[in-house]
Each structure stands twice: as structure tokens, then as C-alpha cells.
Design a protein around this motif. Sequence first.
Motif, PDB file in Angstrom:
ATOM      1  N   PHE A 166     -26.983   0.713 -25.481  1.00  0.00           N
ATOM      2  CA  PHE A 166     -26.477   2.065 -25.234  1.00  0.00           C
ATOM      3  C   PHE A 166     -27.607   3.097 -25.342  1.00  0.00           C
ATOM      4  N   ARG A 167     -28.510   2.881 -26.266  1.00  0.00           N
ATOM      5  CA  ARG A 167     -29.640   3.814 -26.422  1.00  0.00           C
ATOM      6  C   ARG A 167     -30.491   3.838 -25.162  1.00  0.00           C
ATOM      7  N   ALA A 168     -30.706   2.672 -24.553  1.00  0.00           N
ATOM      8  CA  ALA A 168     -31.484   2.616 -23.310  1.00  0.00           C
ATOM      9  C   ALA A 168     -30.781   3.394 -22.198  1.00  0.00           C
ATOM     10  N   LEU A 169     -29.462   3.235 -22.094  1.00  0.00           N
ATOM     11  CA  LEU A 169     -28.708   3.984 -21.094  1.00  0.00           C
ATOM     12  C   LEU A 169     -28.829   5.486 -21.327  1.00  0.00           C
ATOM     13  N   ASP A 170     -28.733   5.883 -22.595  1.00  0.00           N
ATOM     14  CA  ASP A 170     -28.829   7.298 -22.923  1.00  0.00           C
ATOM     15  C   ASP A 170     -30.205   7.854 -22.555  1.00  0.00           C
ATOM     16  N   GLU A 171     -31.263   7.086 -22.797  1.00  0.00           N
ATOM     17  CA  GLU A 171     -32.613   7.538 -22.452  1.00  0.00           C
ATOM     18  C   GLU A 171     -32.795   7.652 -20.942  1.00  0.00           C
ATOM     19  N   ARG A 177     -30.488   8.277 -18.784  1.00  0.00           N
ATOM     20  CA  ARG A 177     -29.715   9.446 -18.358  1.00  0.00           C
ATOM     21  C   ARG A 177     -30.413  10.749 -18.763  1.00  0.00           C
ATOM     22  N   ALA A 178     -30.873  10.811 -19.992  1.00  0.00           N
ATOM     23  CA  ALA A 178     -31.509  12.037 -20.483  1.00  0.00           C
ATOM     24  C   ALA A 178     -32.791  12.359 -19.725  1.00  0.00           C
ATOM     25  N   SER A 179     -33.504  11.320 -19.296  1.00  0.00           N
ATOM     26  CA  SER A 179     -34.764  11.521 -18.584  1.00  0.00           C
ATOM     27  C   SER A 179     -34.558  11.843 -17.107  1.00  0.00           C
ATOM     28  N   GLY A 180     -33.314  11.720 -16.634  1.00  0.00           N
ATOM     29  CA  GLY A 180     -33.024  11.969 -15.233  1.00  0.00           C
ATOM     30  C   GLY A 180     -33.286  10.793 -14.318  1.00  0.00           C
ATOM     31  N   GLN A 181     -33.648   9.636 -14.887  1.00  0.00           N
ATOM     32  CA  GLN A 181     -33.879   8.461 -14.037  1.00  0.00           C
ATOM     33  C   GLN A 181     -32.595   7.960 -13.408  1.00  0.00           C
ATOM     34  N   VAL A 182     -31.457   8.171 -14.078  1.00  0.00           N
ATOM     35  CA  VAL A 182     -30.140   7.951 -13.488  1.00  0.00           C
ATOM     36  C   VAL A 182     -29.299   9.192 -13.770  1.00  0.00           C
ATOM     37  N   LYS A 183     -28.319   9.440 -12.921  1.00  0.00           N
ATOM     38  CA  LYS A 183     -27.485  10.638 -13.085  1.00  0.00           C
ATOM     39  C   LYS A 183     -26.259  10.384 -13.953  1.00  0.00           C
ATOM     40  N   ALA A 184     -25.812   9.134 -14.017  1.00  0.00           N
ATOM     41  CA  ALA A 184     -24.602   8.822 -14.766  1.00  0.00           C
ATOM     42  C   ALA A 184     -24.643   7.378 -15.235  1.00  0.00           C
ATOM     43  N   VAL A 185     -23.975   7.103 -16.365  1.00  0.00           N
ATOM     44  CA  VAL A 185     -23.911   5.742 -16.906  1.00  0.00           C
ATOM     45  C   VAL A 185     -22.481   5.448 -17.336  1.00  0.00           C
ATOM     46  N   GLY A 186     -22.154   4.159 -17.359  1.00  0.00           N
ATOM     47  CA  GLY A 186     -20.813   3.761 -17.777  1.00  0.00           C
ATOM     48  C   GLY A 186     -20.670   2.260 -17.808  1.00  0.00           C
ATOM     49  N   LEU A 187     -19.442   1.785 -17.727  1.00  0.00           N
ATOM     50  CA  LEU A 187     -19.135   0.357 -17.708  1.00  0.00           C
ATOM     51  C   LEU A 187     -18.608  -0.035 -16.335  1.00  0.00           C
ATOM     52  N   GLY A 188     -18.888  -1.278 -15.918  1.00  0.00           N
ATOM     53  CA  GLY A 188     -18.303  -1.867 -14.726  1.00  0.00           C
ATOM     54  C   GLY A 188     -17.601  -3.149 -15.143  1.00  0.00           C
ATOM     55  N   VAL A 189     -16.274  -3.092 -15.346  1.00  0.00           N
ATOM     56  CA  VAL A 189     -15.550  -4.170 -16.014  1.00  0.00           C
ATOM     57  C   VAL A 189     -14.198  -4.433 -15.352  1.00  0.00           C
ATOM     58  N   ASN A 190     -13.593  -5.560 -15.757  1.00  0.00           N
ATOM     59  CA  ASN A 190     -12.266  -5.950 -15.277  1.00  0.00           C
ATOM     60  C   ASN A 190     -11.221  -5.870 -16.382  1.00  0.00           C
ATOM     61  N   GLU A 191     -11.557  -5.277 -17.514  1.00  0.00           N
ATOM     62  CA  GLU A 191     -10.639  -5.230 -18.643  1.00  0.00           C
ATOM     63  C   GLU A 191     -10.647  -3.844 -19.273  1.00  0.00           C
ATOM     64  N   CYS A 192      -9.518  -3.471 -19.879  1.00  0.00           N
ATOM     65  CA  CYS A 192      -9.333  -2.105 -20.380  1.00  0.00           C
ATOM     66  C   CYS A 192      -9.821  -1.912 -21.810  1.00  0.00           C
ATOM     67  N   GLU A 193      -9.573  -2.902 -22.677  1.00  0.00           N
ATOM     68  CA  GLU A 193      -9.844  -2.710 -24.097  1.00  0.00           C
ATOM     69  C   GLU A 193     -11.299  -2.381 -24.368  1.00  0.00           C
ATOM     70  N   ILE A 194     -12.207  -2.993 -23.608  1.00  0.00           N
ATOM     71  CA  ILE A 194     -13.628  -2.767 -23.849  1.00  0.00           C
ATOM     72  C   ILE A 194     -14.035  -1.344 -23.491  1.00  0.00           C
ATOM     73  N   VAL A 195     -13.346  -0.722 -22.545  1.00  0.00           N
ATOM     74  CA  VAL A 195     -13.661   0.669 -22.198  1.00  0.00           C
ATOM     75  C   VAL A 195     -13.299   1.588 -23.362  1.00  0.00           C
ATOM     76  N   LEU A 196     -12.141   1.359 -23.958  1.00  0.00           N
ATOM     77  CA  LEU A 196     -11.744   2.146 -25.123  1.00  0.00           C
ATOM     78  C   LEU A 196     -12.726   1.937 -26.278  1.00  0.00           C
ATOM     79  N   ARG A 197     -13.154   0.690 -26.467  1.00  0.00           N
ATOM     80  CA  ARG A 197     -14.119   0.399 -27.528  1.00  0.00           C
ATOM     81  C   ARG A 197     -15.434   1.130 -27.281  1.00  0.00           C
ATOM     82  N   ALA A 198     -15.877   1.118 -26.027  1.00  0.00           N
ATOM     83  CA  ALA A 198     -17.143   1.776 -25.691  1.00  0.00           C
ATOM     84  C   ALA A 198     -17.039   3.290 -25.834  1.00  0.00           C
ATOM     85  N   MET A 199     -15.893   3.859 -25.457  1.00  0.00           N
ATOM     86  CA  MET A 199     -15.728   5.310 -25.561  1.00  0.00           C
ATOM     87  C   MET A 199     -15.741   5.794 -27.001  1.00  0.00           C
TER      88      MET A 199
END
Length: 338
Positions: A166-171, A173-195
Amino acid sequence: MDVTQRLTLPRGGLSLPCIGMGCAPLGGLYQPVSEAQARATLDGAWDAGVRFFDTAPFYGYTQSEHRLGAALRQRPRKEFVISTKVGRLMRPDASVRAGDDGFCSPLPFRPHYDYTYDGVLRSHDDSLQRLGLECIDILFVHDIGRVTHGEMDQQYWRQLTDGGGFRALDELRASGQVKAVGLGVNECEIVLRAMAEFDLDCTLLAGRYTLLEQASLSPLLDLCAVRGNAVVIGGPFNSGVLAGNGKFNYADAPTEILERVARLDAICREFKVPLQAAALQFPLAHPAVASCIPGGQDLAQLKQNLDWFATMIPNALWTALQGAGLIDARAPVPKGAA
């Protein structure tokens, strides 16, 4: 509905087209796709106004990224949005064979799960090189969660948390190398856990909010709307069962699913609406949903998807489906013809 319609994500300012193209099929998922066929499909998508493309290193064992990059490099970079994924590093492996993970002609690279800080950064760099682009707009963490990993779930989850994924994703995003980050998944529970752990800009949710199933309405989609976690709907046909291929969750559909699809189809036929058109348009009515990305293996399939997307659907169809108990009464429905 209009293929050029866009929605600005709640965070980061990225403008996302309401319909995009999932590029797993261009990696030869279940059916072989030639280089010429892939290029014709992508060029046709561009000519039809599609400007959002989702891929992943896993698709065709890097093949999808190579093909997508080759088609987009000649296009004006500011005109399109591209998303890819992290979580698997692709390593050379001569033992790769046709049919591995459902891909008909995978390239000789074997996926290895790695959600660590270094793994995320390495995957991002590798994808840039395969695509041949200077930047990626959205970076999704691919296939994290209990359904995918079973008894290894906690180990891979700790790679994202304690291991710095998660820290790598945040870096990035913060540096502008990507505009947005998130999960690409087939299940719901992990999204709630990540949020609960990390601020997600968007989530690619495949197959869990569709005309066939809406269990993710609450609490997931409700929370996404409140927290500004924009949802991209993948797998709007639930692996194809809503499009008539008999597959559900990447396997042969069980009898009860086929029976439910038949009931949905019967009501759609009463209103002279293709079931596939209803499936593509239904999820976009939810305020948390920003885009829908059906896949396309060839130009004919792509054009058919766009035709379904543009089909006028009477409001009475949604009322009938809710009245029959086939879609959740709480689910927002599109506003169509009276």
C-alpha cells in the motif's frame, strides 16, 4: 447511453469514460486471438469512441499489455485512460503451455504473486515497458483476497500492509506517476478490508454487482459512495452467462444460475430488450459506479457491446424485474424511456 459520457472521480480529478474495454480477451482468454484480430478490435474500439482500456500483466501472460500498448502508442496520450494491475510478477518460464489459466496462447512468462513494496514498484515499471507508454492512469491491486488465495490470504495481505505494498501505491500516486489506485478483484469482503486500511480512489469489481447479483449493494457500494471510492464494473455478464455462453464465475454455470438468467431473459423479451443491453446498463445507475468495462475478443463483439450499451430501455422493464424479485428493490435503476 452515450459512449463519450465521462465522470470525474471523487478524488484525483481523473475523468473516466462511462464505458470502457476489458482487455483480458485480447490475451486469448478461452478463445485464441491473433495479433491481427487484436489490433483490428482495438483500432475499431478507438474509431467507435472507446477511450478507457483495462489490462493486466496476467492476461495472456503479458500478451494483452503488449498488444494494447502497440495499438495505443500512436494515439494522443491525453485522449485515453489506461489501467493495469500489480500483484503478479511475470518471470520467464519455458514450461508455459497453451491453456494455462485459460489462456490459449500465453507468452512464456509465469505469474508469481508479489504484493510487497518492491513487487508493486517492479510490476509498475515492467508494465510501462510492455505498454511502451510514459505513464499509467490507474493501478489496481489484482486478485487479492480469501477467494483467490485461500489459506495464503493472510500472508499476501501482510505483503500489502506490513510489506509496504500500500505504501508503494501511495508513493506512486503522490508523485503523480499514476493518477489513481485501487483494487481489481472478484470479491467484496477484501474491498471493505482494504478501505479500512488505505484510501482507495477506485475499485474494479468484477461480477459482483450485475443484473444477476446485487449482494454488494450494502454495505460495500453504500460505503464506496460515501468514501469516494469510485467503482468500475468488470464482468457485467458474470463471465458470460448473461451473454449466453453458459459460464459463471469462470466455470460452467450451475442450474440455479441458468434458471435465473432464463427468467431475466423472459422479462426482457416481453419488452423487446436484449438481456445483454439490460446487463450493460443496469450497474451504471448506482451513484458509486463510474464505468462499465465489458470485454471484447473481436470487432464484431465490440460493436455488439456498444449497440447494447446504446439501446433504449423503457423504465417499465426495471419495474417488472424488481416486481419479479429478480433485481434488488433497493438497487438504483437507469432512467430510460417512459
